[in-house]
Design a protein around this motif. Structure first.
Motif, PDB file in Angstrom:
ATOM      1  N   GLY A 139       8.104  21.223   8.331  1.00 44.46           N
ATOM      2  CA  GLY A 139       8.143  19.869   7.797  1.00 44.46           C
ATOM      3  C   GLY A 139       6.800  19.319   7.378  1.00 44.46           C
ATOM      4  N   ILE A 140       5.789  19.563   8.188  1.00 44.78           N
ATOM      5  CA  ILE A 140       4.451  19.033   7.872  1.00 44.78           C
ATOM      6  C   ILE A 140       3.952  19.611   6.550  1.00 44.78           C
ATOM      7  N   ASN A 141       4.066  20.934   6.407  1.00 48.62           N
ATOM      8  CA  ASN A 141       3.596  21.570   5.174  1.00 48.62           C
ATOM      9  C   ASN A 141       4.443  21.174   3.969  1.00 48.62           C
TER      10      ASN A 141
ATOM     11  N   TRP B  60      -4.093  11.890  12.205  1.00 46.31           N
ATOM     12  CA  TRP B  60      -2.834  12.626  12.294  1.00 46.31           C
ATOM     13  C   TRP B  60      -1.703  11.727  12.784  1.00 46.31           C
ATOM     14  N   PHE B  61      -2.038  10.667  13.503  1.00 52.31           N
ATOM     15  CA  PHE B  61      -1.020   9.815  14.092  1.00 52.31           C
ATOM     16  C   PHE B  61      -0.732   8.574  13.257  1.00 52.31           C
ATOM     17  N   ALA B  62      -1.053   8.645  11.969  1.00 55.84           N
ATOM     18  CA  ALA B  62      -0.737   7.521  11.097  1.00 55.84           C
ATOM     19  C   ALA B  62       0.774   7.310  11.072  1.00 55.84           C
ATOM     20  N   THR B  63       1.197   6.070  11.205  1.00 55.99           N
ATOM     21  CA  THR B  63       2.623   5.759  11.185  1.00 55.99           C
ATOM     22  C   THR B  63       3.060   5.409   9.769  1.00 55.99           C
ATOM     23  N   VAL B  64       4.335   5.493   9.541  1.00 56.80           N
ATOM     24  CA  VAL B  64       4.881   5.211   8.222  1.00 56.80           C
ATOM     25  C   VAL B  64       4.875   3.709   7.966  1.00 56.80           C
ATOM     26  N   ASN B  65       4.385   3.297   6.807  1.00 60.47           N
ATOM     27  CA  ASN B  65       4.468   1.894   6.424  1.00 60.47           C
ATOM     28  C   ASN B  65       4.897   1.810   4.964  1.00 60.47           C
ATOM     29  N   GLU B  66       4.943   0.612   4.421  1.00 60.39           N
ATOM     30  CA  GLU B  66       5.489   0.437   3.081  1.00 60.39           C
ATOM     31  C   GLU B  66       4.577   1.007   2.001  1.00 60.39           C
ATOM     32  N   ASN B  67       3.332   1.276   2.313  1.00 61.33           N
ATOM     33  CA  ASN B  67       2.385   1.730   1.306  1.00 61.33           C
ATOM     34  C   ASN B  67       2.163   3.238   1.302  1.00 61.33           C
ATOM     35  N   THR B  68       2.282   3.873   2.470  1.00 62.99           N
ATOM     36  CA  THR B  68       1.941   5.290   2.539  1.00 62.99           C
ATOM     37  C   THR B  68       2.745   5.986   3.610  1.00 62.99           C
ATOM     38  N   GLU B  69       2.992   7.249   3.394  1.00 60.74           N
ATOM     39  CA  GLU B  69       3.647   8.090   4.385  1.00 60.74           C
ATOM     40  C   GLU B  69       2.805   9.350   4.538  1.00 60.74           C
TER      41      GLU B  69
ATOM     42  N   SER C 160     -18.107  13.977  19.316  1.00 56.36           N
ATOM     43  CA  SER C 160     -17.351  13.010  18.528  1.00 56.36           C
ATOM     44  C   SER C 160     -16.000  13.628  18.199  1.00 56.36           C
ATOM     45  N   PRO C 161     -14.897  12.916  18.406  1.00 59.82           N
ATOM     46  CA  PRO C 161     -13.564  13.511  18.235  1.00 59.82           C
ATOM     47  C   PRO C 161     -13.202  13.869  16.803  1.00 59.82           C
ATOM     48  N   ASP C 162     -14.028  13.480  15.823  1.00 58.94           N
ATOM     49  CA  ASP C 162     -13.734  13.816  14.435  1.00 58.94           C
ATOM     50  C   ASP C 162     -14.567  15.000  13.936  1.00 58.94           C
ATOM     51  N   SER C 163     -15.167  15.764  14.863  1.00 59.84           N
ATOM     52  CA  SER C 163     -16.019  16.896  14.469  1.00 59.84           C
ATOM     53  C   SER C 163     -15.452  18.235  14.942  1.00 59.84           C
ATOM     54  N   LEU C 164     -14.132  18.329  15.010  1.00 58.49           N
ATOM     55  CA  LEU C 164     -13.461  19.543  15.468  1.00 58.49           C
ATOM     56  C   LEU C 164     -13.776  20.737  14.566  1.00 58.49           C
ATOM     57  N   GLU C 165     -14.017  21.896  15.158  1.00 59.76           N
ATOM     58  CA  GLU C 165     -14.143  23.136  14.401  1.00 59.76           C
ATOM     59  C   GLU C 165     -12.721  23.647  14.130  1.00 59.76           C
ATOM     60  N   TRP C 166     -12.134  23.161  13.030  1.00 58.45           N
ATOM     61  CA  TRP C 166     -10.710  23.371  12.783  1.00 58.45           C
ATOM     62  C   TRP C 166     -10.353  24.845  12.589  1.00 58.45           C
TER      63      TRP C 166
ATOM     64  N   ILE D 234      -3.747  23.976  11.339  1.00 60.27           N
ATOM     65  CA  ILE D 234      -4.257  22.881  10.516  1.00 60.27           C
ATOM     66  C   ILE D 234      -4.486  23.401   9.105  1.00 60.27           C
ATOM     67  N   PRO D 235      -3.848  22.815   8.093  1.00 58.41           N
ATOM     68  CA  PRO D 235      -4.069  23.269   6.718  1.00 58.41           C
ATOM     69  C   PRO D 235      -5.531  23.102   6.298  1.00 58.41           C
ATOM     70  N   GLU D 236      -6.041  24.077   5.573  1.00 56.08           N
ATOM     71  CA  GLU D 236      -7.438  24.051   5.153  1.00 56.08           C
ATOM     72  C   GLU D 236      -7.765  22.824   4.316  1.00 56.08           C
ATOM     73  N   ASP D 237      -6.802  22.362   3.513  1.00 59.49           N
ATOM     74  CA  ASP D 237      -7.071  21.233   2.627  1.00 59.49           C
ATOM     75  C   ASP D 237      -6.680  19.884   3.226  1.00 59.49           C
ATOM     76  N   SER D 238      -6.381  19.878   4.530  1.00 61.20           N
ATOM     77  CA  SER D 238      -5.971  18.615   5.157  1.00 61.20           C
ATOM     78  C   SER D 238      -7.159  17.670   5.313  1.00 61.20           C
ATOM     79  N   PRO D 239      -7.003  16.410   4.931  1.00 63.48           N
ATOM     80  CA  PRO D 239      -8.089  15.436   5.130  1.00 63.48           C
ATOM     81  C   PRO D 239      -8.275  15.077   6.605  1.00 63.48           C
ATOM     82  N   CYS D 240      -7.336  15.515   7.438  1.00 63.29           N
ATOM     83  CA  CYS D 240      -7.397  15.206   8.873  1.00 63.29           C
ATOM     84  C   CYS D 240      -7.970  16.363   9.688  1.00 63.29           C
ATOM     85  N   ARG D 241      -8.454  17.406   9.022  1.00 59.60           N
ATOM     86  CA  ARG D 241      -8.761  18.641   9.725  1.00 59.60           C
ATOM     87  C   ARG D 241      -9.894  18.522  10.741  1.00 59.60           C
TER      88      ARG D 241
END
Length: 270
Positions: A260-262, A210-219, A129-135, A190-197
């Motif tokens: 920039g990411i950090n 990680w590929f979420a695009t910018v919209n009016e509600n969140t960045e 599953s692509p969301d089970s990476l050993e970060w 990958i930051p340890e506290d990242s929700p995308c880790r």
């Protein structure tokens, strides 16, 4: 069925002809013409993959028709750690797997065998599953960390999986001074506290957070490829960067990946 009967009949006729007619009476132009067999020719270029196990990087080159060599792509990787060193030598790619169970019961994506049990593959996943990476292992890219295989980001593993045809030459060597024909890329952490880790930042799966695009509600800061990085927008939205770097695409991208990411800076995609 009729086609098979026709072929058998022609074989019988030719056998009878050769049996009953003296060899010197049969002219070559009187023998039946056999249909040419369909031979598949893989249209992908002839690449050679150079793996520098000392510096944990890869250079891919293409051999042109005139024999010249053109550098194509560089990658950061993790070769075998001490006691499990990736064997040196010249090998060829053979078997290809979208997911492959590893010896430690983890899973590698886009695995390509090139030397017995030694493969190119992604950083390990706990499940298919692509969301089970050993970060934590992902953050070791650029260092010796594997059990002998050559680990890569999903983007780079998939590139080899898609572009290197069976029989592609693989050269594993050690050179602690020079990365190869191309420079060693920087490894993304990958930051340890990242929700995308749990996701590989280079995975182009539409569900990858990680590929979420910018919209009016969140960045949300996102790790993107150079081709996806909208460098002009990045410079325009951060005047300090525009003043320092102008519209230099490569420098702006490197700043975003390294700092920039950090810093929580965000981007839009091309």
């Amino acid at each position: 069925m009729k086609k098979k009967i026709g072929i058998l009949w022609r074989l019988l006729c030719v056998s009878a002809l050769l049996f009953f007619v003296p060899a010197d009476c049969v002219r070559a132009d009187e023998l039946p013409e056999w249909p040419a067999a369909d031979v598949f020719v893989d249209p992908r270029p002839d690449y050679t993959v150079f793996v520098n196990r000392a510096l944990n990087c890869i250079s891919v080159v293409q051999t042109e028709a005139d024999g010249t060599v053109t550098p194509v792509k560089s990658m950061v990787c993790s070769c075998g750690r001490e006691g499990h060193e990736t064997p040196e030598g010249v090998f060829q790619t053979s078997d290809y797997y979208e997911w492959r169970l590893m010896v430690d019961n983890s899973y590698g994506r886009y695995a390509v065998r090139f030397n017995g049990k030694i493969l190119f593959h992604s950083v390990p996943y706990e499940e298919t599953s692509p969301d089970s990476l050993e970060w934590e292992e992902y953050n070791l890219l650029g260092e010796n960390a594997s059990l002998g295989c050559v680990r890569l980001s999903v983007e780079d593993a998939k590139w080899i999986y898609d572009n290197c045809k069976p029989g592609t030459a693989v050269v594993v060597y050690s050179d602690s001074e020079t990365a190869g024909l191309l420079e060693k890329p920087a490894a993304v952490k990958i930051p340890e506290d990242s929700p995308c880790r749990g996701w590989d930042p280079t995975d182009v799966d539409v569900e990858n957070p990680w590929f979420a695009t910018v919209n009016e509600n969140t960045e949300i800061p996102a790790v993107v490829t150079l081709e996806q990085f909208n460098y002009m927008d990045y410079a325009d939205r951060y005047p300090d960067l525009k003043q320092a770097f102008g519209y230099d695409q490569d420098v702006l991208y490197l700043h975003y990946i390294l700092f920039g990411i950090n810093e929580g800076r965000t981007v839009t995609l091309n």
